[in-house]
Design a protein around this motif. Structure first.
Motif, PDB file in Angstrom:
ATOM      1  N   LEU A   1       0.835  -1.200   0.000  1.00 58.00           N
ATOM      2  CA  LEU A   1       0.000   0.000   0.000  1.00 58.00           C
ATOM      3  C   LEU A   1       0.867   1.246   0.000  1.00 58.00           C
ATOM      4  CD1 LEU A   1      -2.697  -0.863   2.693  1.00 58.00           C
ATOM      5  CD2 LEU A   1      -2.964  -0.851   0.224  1.00 58.00           C
ATOM      6  N   SER A   2       0.403   2.239  -0.736  1.00 58.05           N
ATOM      7  CA  SER A   2       1.056   3.539  -0.726  1.00 58.05           C
ATOM      8  C   SER A   2      -0.036   4.600  -0.633  1.00 58.05           C
ATOM      9  CB  SER A   2       1.875   3.730  -1.996  1.00 58.05           C
ATOM     10  OG  SER A   2       2.449   5.010  -2.007  1.00 58.05           O
ATOM     11  N   VAL A   3       0.036   5.373   0.427  1.00 60.22           N
ATOM     12  CA  VAL A   3      -0.932   6.457   0.646  1.00 60.22           C
ATOM     13  C   VAL A   3      -0.105   7.710   0.922  1.00 60.22           C
ATOM     14  CG1 VAL A   3      -2.862   7.248   2.043  1.00 60.22           C
ATOM     15  CG2 VAL A   3      -2.607   4.810   1.578  1.00 60.22           C
ATOM     16  N   SER A   4      -0.170   8.674  -0.001  1.00 62.43           N
ATOM     17  CA  SER A   4       0.697   9.847   0.101  1.00 62.43           C
ATOM     18  C   SER A   4       0.148  10.878   1.087  1.00 62.43           C
ATOM     19  CB  SER A   4       0.880  10.495  -1.268  1.00 62.43           C
ATOM     20  OG  SER A   4      -0.255  11.258  -1.591  1.00 62.43           O
ATOM     21  N   LYS A   5       0.970  11.852   1.389  1.00 63.38           N
ATOM     22  CA  LYS A   5       0.576  12.927   2.298  1.00 63.38           C
ATOM     23  C   LYS A   5      -0.480  13.833   1.692  1.00 63.38           C
ATOM     24  CE  LYS A   5       4.774  13.087   5.022  1.00 63.38           C
ATOM     25  NZ  LYS A   5       5.876  13.911   5.505  1.00 63.38           N
TER      26      LYS A   5
ATOM     27  N   ILE B   1      -2.077   2.085  -4.869  1.00 64.30           N
ATOM     28  CA  ILE B   1      -1.722   3.465  -4.567  1.00 64.30           C
ATOM     29  C   ILE B   1      -3.016   4.255  -4.500  1.00 64.30           C
ATOM     30  CG2 ILE B   1      -0.478   5.509  -5.349  1.00 64.30           C
ATOM     31  CD1 ILE B   1       1.440   3.563  -6.783  1.00 64.30           C
ATOM     32  N   ALA B   2      -3.255   4.876  -3.359  1.00 63.58           N
ATOM     33  CA  ALA B   2      -4.476   5.657  -3.165  1.00 63.58           C
ATOM     34  C   ALA B   2      -4.277   7.059  -3.701  1.00 63.58           C
ATOM     35  CB  ALA B   2      -4.833   5.699  -1.688  1.00 63.58           C
ATOM     36  N   ARG B   3      -5.265   7.539  -4.422  1.00 65.36           N
ATOM     37  CA  ARG B   3      -5.245   8.907  -4.924  1.00 65.36           C
ATOM     38  C   ARG B   3      -5.984   9.814  -3.940  1.00 65.36           C
ATOM     39  NH1 ARG B   3      -6.147   8.227 -11.432  1.00 65.36           N
ATOM     40  NH2 ARG B   3      -3.966   7.805 -11.868  1.00 65.36           N
TER      41      ARG B   3
END
Length: 115
Positions: free
Chosen positions: A45-49, A84-86
């Motif tokens: 999982l990748s969830v950006s700032k 990857i969450a947008r």
């Protein structure tokens, strides 16, 4: 979701990025890598700032993990998935998150179209 089901090491993330097939919708990008002989699928999982503060990012990660856990019987064992969450997914409810996960996995031909 157990830790054995997760992709954690940077080298593993990079391998999926380099040898990937990706699809996306407005809310998620999914990278997939076939790994024949694997006992179960793995998830990164990748969830950006851009999503928000830390508690917002954790909230989104939990919703994604829960959605994939519910879809576990429908996901092939030979896959490594990176989700990857947008930013558009921030502050959406669990039902909506699961709907969008199902949509993007169908686009990736991971799930059957009737799931």
């Amino acid at each position: 979701m157990r830790k054995t089901f997760r992709i954690k090491k940077p080298e593993e993330f990079q391998m999926v990025f380099n040898k990937h097939h990706s699809v996306a919708n407005k809310y998620f990008i999914v990278y997939q890598l076939h790994k024949p002989g694997q006992k179960h699928f793995r998830l990164g999982l990748s969830v950006s700032k851009k999503i928000g503060k830390a508690h917002d990012r954790v909230w989104v990660k939990r919703r994604i993990r829960q959605s994939l856990l519910e879809l576990k019987p429908l996901i092939p064992n030979e896959l490594d998935l990176l989700v990857i969450a947008r930013p558009a997914i921030a502050h959406q409810d669990q039902h909506f998150v699961k709907q969008q996960i199902v949509h993007v996995l169908k686009l990736a031909n991971v799930l059957a179209s009737d799931a």
